[in-house]
Design a protein around this motif. Structure first.
Motif, PDB file in Angstrom:
ATOM      1  N   ASP A   1       0.696  -1.229  -0.006  1.00 51.02           N
ATOM      2  CA  ASP A   1       0.077  -0.049  -0.075  1.00 51.02           C
ATOM      3  C   ASP A   1       0.838   1.372   0.159  1.00 51.02           C
ATOM      4  O   ASP A   1       0.295   2.482  -0.084  1.00 51.02           O
ATOM      5  N   LYS A   2       2.181   1.117   0.049  1.00 50.35           N
ATOM      6  CA  LYS A   2       2.958   2.271   0.000  1.00 50.35           C
ATOM      7  C   LYS A   2       3.598   2.777  -1.223  1.00 50.35           C
ATOM      8  O   LYS A   2       4.245   3.745  -1.528  1.00 50.35           O
ATOM      9  N   VAL A   3       3.437   1.854  -2.380  1.00 44.94           N
ATOM     10  CA  VAL A   3       4.143   2.261  -3.711  1.00 44.94           C
ATOM     11  C   VAL A   3       2.889   1.968  -4.679  1.00 44.94           C
ATOM     12  O   VAL A   3       2.168   1.581  -4.517  1.00 44.94           O
ATOM     13  N   LYS A   4       3.192   2.446  -5.845  1.00 44.55           N
ATOM     14  CA  LYS A   4       2.324   2.628  -6.921  1.00 44.55           C
ATOM     15  C   LYS A   4       2.135   1.204  -7.285  1.00 44.55           C
ATOM     16  O   LYS A   4       3.045   0.188  -7.351  1.00 44.55           O
ATOM     17  N   LYS A   5       0.825   0.760  -7.772  1.00 46.00           N
ATOM     18  CA  LYS A   5       0.607  -0.402  -8.348  1.00 46.00           C
ATOM     19  C   LYS A   5       1.543  -1.115  -9.515  1.00 46.00           C
ATOM     20  O   LYS A   5       1.902  -2.246  -9.183  1.00 46.00           O
ATOM     21  N   ASN A   6       1.921  -0.055 -10.234  1.00 43.95           N
ATOM     22  CA  ASN A   6       3.029  -0.772 -11.412  1.00 43.95           C
ATOM     23  C   ASN A   6       4.370  -1.010 -10.841  1.00 43.95           C
ATOM     24  O   ASN A   6       4.817  -2.091 -10.977  1.00 43.95           O
ATOM     25  N   THR A   7       4.791  -0.099  -9.954  1.00 45.51           N
ATOM     26  CA  THR A   7       5.845  -0.669  -9.036  1.00 45.51           C
ATOM     27  C   THR A   7       6.057  -1.817  -8.392  1.00 45.51           C
ATOM     28  O   THR A   7       6.877  -2.502  -8.454  1.00 45.51           O
ATOM     29  N   PHE A   8       4.832  -2.057  -7.830  1.00 46.77           N
ATOM     30  CA  PHE A   8       4.816  -3.160  -6.944  1.00 46.77           C
ATOM     31  C   PHE A   8       4.842  -4.599  -7.638  1.00 46.77           C
ATOM     32  O   PHE A   8       5.427  -5.389  -7.458  1.00 46.77           O
ATOM     33  N   SER A   9       4.229  -4.541  -8.966  1.00 45.84           N
ATOM     34  CA  SER A   9       4.068  -5.692  -9.661  1.00 45.84           C
ATOM     35  C   SER A   9       5.438  -6.025 -10.488  1.00 45.84           C
ATOM     36  O   SER A   9       5.687  -6.902 -10.880  1.00 45.84           O
ATOM     37  N   HIS A  10       6.276  -4.740 -10.788  1.00 47.73           N
ATOM     38  CA  HIS A  10       7.211  -4.683 -11.519  1.00 47.73           C
ATOM     39  C   HIS A  10       8.356  -5.173 -10.729  1.00 47.73           C
ATOM     40  O   HIS A  10       9.660  -5.936 -11.428  1.00 47.73           O
ATOM     41  N   TYR A  11       8.654  -4.848  -9.560  1.00 47.28           N
ATOM     42  CA  TYR A  11       9.685  -5.158  -8.828  1.00 47.28           C
ATOM     43  C   TYR A  11       9.385  -6.170  -7.687  1.00 47.28           C
ATOM     44  O   TYR A  11       8.459  -6.145  -7.035  1.00 47.28           O
ATOM     45  N   SER A  12      10.605  -6.909  -7.075  1.00 43.58           N
ATOM     46  CA  SER A  12      10.392  -7.731  -6.232  1.00 43.58           C
ATOM     47  C   SER A  12      11.145  -7.281  -4.681  1.00 43.58           C
ATOM     48  O   SER A  12      10.921  -7.811  -3.773  1.00 43.58           O
ATOM     49  N   GLU A  13      12.267  -6.661  -5.015  1.00 43.31           N
ATOM     50  CA  GLU A  13      13.007  -6.440  -3.873  1.00 43.31           C
ATOM     51  C   GLU A  13      12.776  -4.790  -3.420  1.00 43.31           C
ATOM     52  O   GLU A  13      12.972  -3.995  -4.270  1.00 43.31           O
ATOM     53  N   PHE A  14      12.558  -4.662  -2.112  1.00 42.22           N
ATOM     54  CA  PHE A  14      12.325  -3.276  -1.682  1.00 42.22           C
ATOM     55  C   PHE A  14      13.036  -3.093  -0.431  1.00 42.22           C
ATOM     56  O   PHE A  14      13.227  -4.122   0.524  1.00 42.22           O
ATOM     57  N   TRP A  15      13.347  -1.490  -0.142  1.00 39.10           N
ATOM     58  CA  TRP A  15      14.074  -1.512   1.007  1.00 39.10           C
ATOM     59  C   TRP A  15      13.324  -0.118   1.904  1.00 39.10           C
ATOM     60  O   TRP A  15      12.557   0.567   0.851  1.00 39.10           O
ATOM     61  N   GLU A  16      13.447   0.031   2.776  1.00 40.83           N
ATOM     62  CA  GLU A  16      12.474   0.768   3.766  1.00 40.83           C
ATOM     63  C   GLU A  16      13.282   1.593   4.510  1.00 40.83           C
ATOM     64  O   GLU A  16      14.328   1.091   5.129  1.00 40.83           O
ATOM     65  N   CYS A  17      13.455   3.085   4.713  1.00 45.69           N
ATOM     66  CA  CYS A  17      14.049   3.835   5.623  1.00 45.69           C
ATOM     67  C   CYS A  17      13.357   3.594   7.105  1.00 45.69           C
ATOM     68  O   CYS A  17      12.122   4.145   6.997  1.00 45.69           O
ATOM     69  N   PRO A  18      14.062   2.755   7.902  1.00 45.69           N
ATOM     70  CA  PRO A  18      13.290   3.011   9.476  1.00 45.69           C
ATOM     71  C   PRO A  18      12.859   4.452   9.906  1.00 45.69           C
ATOM     72  O   PRO A  18      12.067   4.591  10.867  1.00 45.69           O
ATOM     73  N   LYS A  19      13.828   5.596   9.512  1.00 46.97           N
ATOM     74  CA  LYS A  19      13.726   6.851   9.979  1.00 46.97           C
ATOM     75  C   LYS A  19      12.536   7.811   9.547  1.00 46.97           C
ATOM     76  O   LYS A  19      11.481   8.157   9.911  1.00 46.97           O
ATOM     77  N   CYS A  20      12.811   7.600   8.109  1.00 41.11           N
ATOM     78  CA  CYS A  20      11.675   8.721   7.345  1.00 41.11           C
ATOM     79  C   CYS A  20      10.425   7.867   6.689  1.00 41.11           C
ATOM     80  O   CYS A  20       9.726   8.527   6.028  1.00 41.11           O
ATOM     81  N   GLY A  21      10.975   6.461   6.463  1.00 38.24           N
ATOM     82  CA  GLY A  21       9.684   5.828   5.816  1.00 38.24           C
ATOM     83  C   GLY A  21       9.749   5.722   4.386  1.00 38.24           C
ATOM     84  O   GLY A  21       8.962   5.080   3.843  1.00 38.24           O
ATOM     85  N   LYS A  22      10.667   6.329   3.652  1.00 34.54           N
ATOM     86  CA  LYS A  22      10.688   6.275   2.318  1.00 34.54           C
ATOM     87  C   LYS A  22      11.219   4.620   1.679  1.00 34.54           C
ATOM     88  O   LYS A  22      11.865   4.018   2.350  1.00 34.54           O
ATOM     89  N   ILE A  23      10.602   4.611   0.652  1.00 32.88           N
ATOM     90  CA  ILE A  23      10.704   3.177   0.179  1.00 32.88           C
ATOM     91  C   ILE A  23      11.530   3.106  -1.289  1.00 32.88           C
ATOM     92  O   ILE A  23      11.421   4.176  -1.869  1.00 32.88           O
ATOM     93  N   TYR A  24      12.488   2.266  -0.991  1.00 41.70           N
ATOM     94  CA  TYR A  24      13.628   2.407  -2.172  1.00 41.70           C
ATOM     95  C   TYR A  24      13.307   0.943  -2.960  1.00 41.70           C
ATOM     96  O   TYR A  24      13.231  -0.132  -2.439  1.00 41.70           O
ATOM     97  N   TRP A  25      13.744   1.062  -4.131  1.00 37.85           N
ATOM     98  CA  TRP A  25      13.832  -0.163  -5.390  1.00 37.85           C
ATOM     99  C   TRP A  25      14.550   0.230  -6.352  1.00 37.85           C
ATOM    100  O   TRP A  25      14.918   1.306  -6.599  1.00 37.85           O
ATOM    101  N   GLN A  26      15.179  -0.837  -6.900  1.00 40.42           N
ATOM    102  CA  GLN A  26      16.186  -0.413  -8.221  1.00 40.42           C
ATOM    103  C   GLN A  26      15.372  -0.319  -9.401  1.00 40.42           C
ATOM    104  O   GLN A  26      15.134  -1.106 -10.280  1.00 40.42           O
ATOM    105  N   GLY A  27      14.696   0.836  -9.352  1.00 40.59           N
ATOM    106  CA  GLY A  27      13.756   1.199 -10.390  1.00 40.59           C
ATOM    107  C   GLY A  27      14.454   1.769 -11.655  1.00 40.59           C
ATOM    108  O   GLY A  27      15.410   1.411 -11.976  1.00 40.59           O
ATOM    109  N   ALA A  28      13.593   2.607 -12.411  1.00 42.57           N
ATOM    110  CA  ALA A  28      14.001   2.973 -13.673  1.00 42.57           C
ATOM    111  C   ALA A  28      15.059   4.027 -13.685  1.00 42.57           C
ATOM    112  O   ALA A  28      15.854   4.046 -14.690  1.00 42.57           O
TER     113      ALA A  28
END
Ligand SMILES: [Zn+2]
Length: 154
Positions: free
Chosen positions: A105-132
């Motif tokens: 529920d934190k990333v866009k649908k496309n992103t969620f279906s395209h990528y399998s590995e995600f990282w999260e910042c425990p401090k600011c909550g930003k989600i990272y992935w090896q995207g475009a």
């Protein structure tokens, strides 16, 4: 001025403070107290820091790749990004791998279906992935390595 470089270094796993509002004296005190290397493109600050025995590096280079190469040369820093050791470019906290289902529920649908590995910042909550943007990151690192190779073969 070095904000972008700070973000790069954090992605590469380095603990980088980037105080936006500190004046030169406060920067020097911070560097000294926390035993940090002061990175600057300000020649005056560089000279003042040197005379006070502060570990300071004058950052040269026309591009991000050249600046990274200069740091790699000076500090023997590998020009690699390994997300297991990366810090949040935004806030400097170490990011953590998160199971995919936890961020649905934190990333866009496309992103969620395209990528399998995600990282999260425990401090600011930003989600990272090896995207475009990732090929661009690799390209810059490749350029930095090339620039480092050229520098050390001289
Ligand atoms: Zn963060």
């Amino acid at each position: 001025m070095l904000g972008s470089l700070a973000r790069w270094l954090r992605m590469m796993g380095h603990d980088v403070e980037f105080p936006a509002i500190l004046d030169d004296d406060k920067l020097m005190i911070l560097a000294k107290n926390e035993k940090r290397v002061l990175l600057t493109r300000d020649l005056e600050l560089y000279k003042r820091s040197t005379s006070r025995g502060i570990d300071v590096f004058y950052v040269e280079g026309r591009s991000e790749a050249e600046r990274l190469a200069a740091l790699a040369k000076r500090f023997g820093m590998p020009l690699e990004i390994d997300l297991r050791f990366s810090r949040c470019p935004r806030c400097n906290a170490a990011i953590l791998r998160v199971p995919k289902e936890k961020i649905e529920d934190k990333v866009k649908k496309n992103t969620f279906s395209h990528y399998s590995e995600f990282w999260e910042c425990p401090k600011c909550g930003k989600i990272y992935w090896q995207g475009a943007h990732w090929p661009k990151i690799r390209e810059t690192l490749g350029d930095a390595k090339k620039s480092l190779g050229e520098a050390s073969s001289v």
